[in-house]
Design an enzyme around this catalytic site. Structure first.
Site, short mmCIF file in Angstrom:
data_model
loop_
_atom_site.label_atom_id
_atom_site.label_comp_id
_atom_site.label_asym_id
_atom_site.label_seq_id
_atom_site.Cartn_x
_atom_site.Cartn_y
_atom_site.Cartn_z
N LYS A 164 -10.24 1.87 0.57
CA LYS A 164 -9.78 1.62 1.92
C LYS A 164 -9.73 2.92 2.72
O LYS A 164 -9.38 3.97 2.19
CB LYS A 164 -8.37 1.01 1.85
CG LYS A 164 -8.06 0.03 2.93
CD LYS A 164 -6.73 -0.66 2.64
CE LYS A 164 -6.33 -1.53 3.80
NZ LYS A 164 -5.00 -2.09 3.65
N HIS A 216 8.05 -3.65 9.91
CA HIS A 216 8.38 -3.18 8.55
C HIS A 216 9.82 -2.67 8.52
O HIS A 216 10.58 -2.97 7.59
CB HIS A 216 7.47 -2.01 8.13
CG HIS A 216 6.04 -2.32 8.01
ND1 HIS A 216 5.06 -1.53 8.59
CD2 HIS A 216 5.37 -3.31 7.36
CE1 HIS A 216 3.87 -2.02 8.29
NE2 HIS A 216 4.03 -3.11 7.56
N ARG A 262 5.35 -13.03 9.57
CA ARG A 262 5.29 -13.02 11.03
C ARG A 262 4.89 -14.38 11.59
O ARG A 262 5.27 -14.72 12.71
CB ARG A 262 4.27 -11.98 11.52
CG ARG A 262 4.65 -10.56 11.24
CD ARG A 262 3.53 -9.62 11.60
NE ARG A 262 2.37 -9.94 10.73
CZ ARG A 262 1.25 -9.27 10.70
NH1 ARG A 262 1.07 -8.26 11.50
NH2 ARG A 262 0.28 -9.61 9.88
#
Length: 151
Positions: free
Chosen positions: A41, A17, A90
């Site tokens: 979450k 990040h 990624r």
């Protein structure tokens, strides 16, 4: 002024990040790191802790702002007048997932998504991996900026 939002949960902020944000400030006048709030979450770190991790990591970078938001990212972009979403990739799986979201976002609002490939040195790092290392008392410090420290 070109502003971009970099949305995520950042639970916690990783070197991946950090790399994307650091490179993003060379492309945009302002990067708004937007921590999404999802009440369903379970997070390892509180919203405030995650916000502090990011603020401390970029304390010397005036082009980086940190905010929190609820709801759809594109609605938040419209609310604050941002036309770009910055995302890091990624691997090919990230690309396929992010591509679908980018197309959906563009259908919902005039928002462009800008992708940056992660640096090879950080492309294997994911917040979920960092959390697992922390839970198992491993050396997570090689995966996160210095601002991320577990109590």
């Amino acid at each position: 002024m070109k502003r971009a939002i970099f949305p995520g949960s950042f639970d916690p902020l990783t070197l991946g990040h950090y790399d994307i944000i650091s490179r993003g400030v060379t492309l945009f006048d302002e990067i708004i790191v937007a921590i999404g709030v999802n009440s369903s979450k379970k997070y390892m770190f509180s919203l405030e802790e995650r916000k502090v991790f990011i603020e401390k990591a970029f304390i010397d970078e005036p082009k980086v702002k940190v905010v929190t938001y609820k709801g759809l990212t594109v609605d938040f972009c419209k609310e604050i007048g941002v036309e770009f979403i910055l995302r890091g990739l990624r691997n090919p799986a990230d690309f396929e997932f992010e591509k679908a979201i980018a197309h959906t976002n563009r259908d919902l609002a005039p928002i462009e998504t800008v992708f940056l490939l992660t640096a090879a040195s950080t492309s294997y790092i994911a917040s979920s991996i960092v959390r697992d290392v922390i839970r198992n008392n491993g050396d997570y410090t090689k995966l996160v900026p210095k601002s991320v420290r577990v109590k």
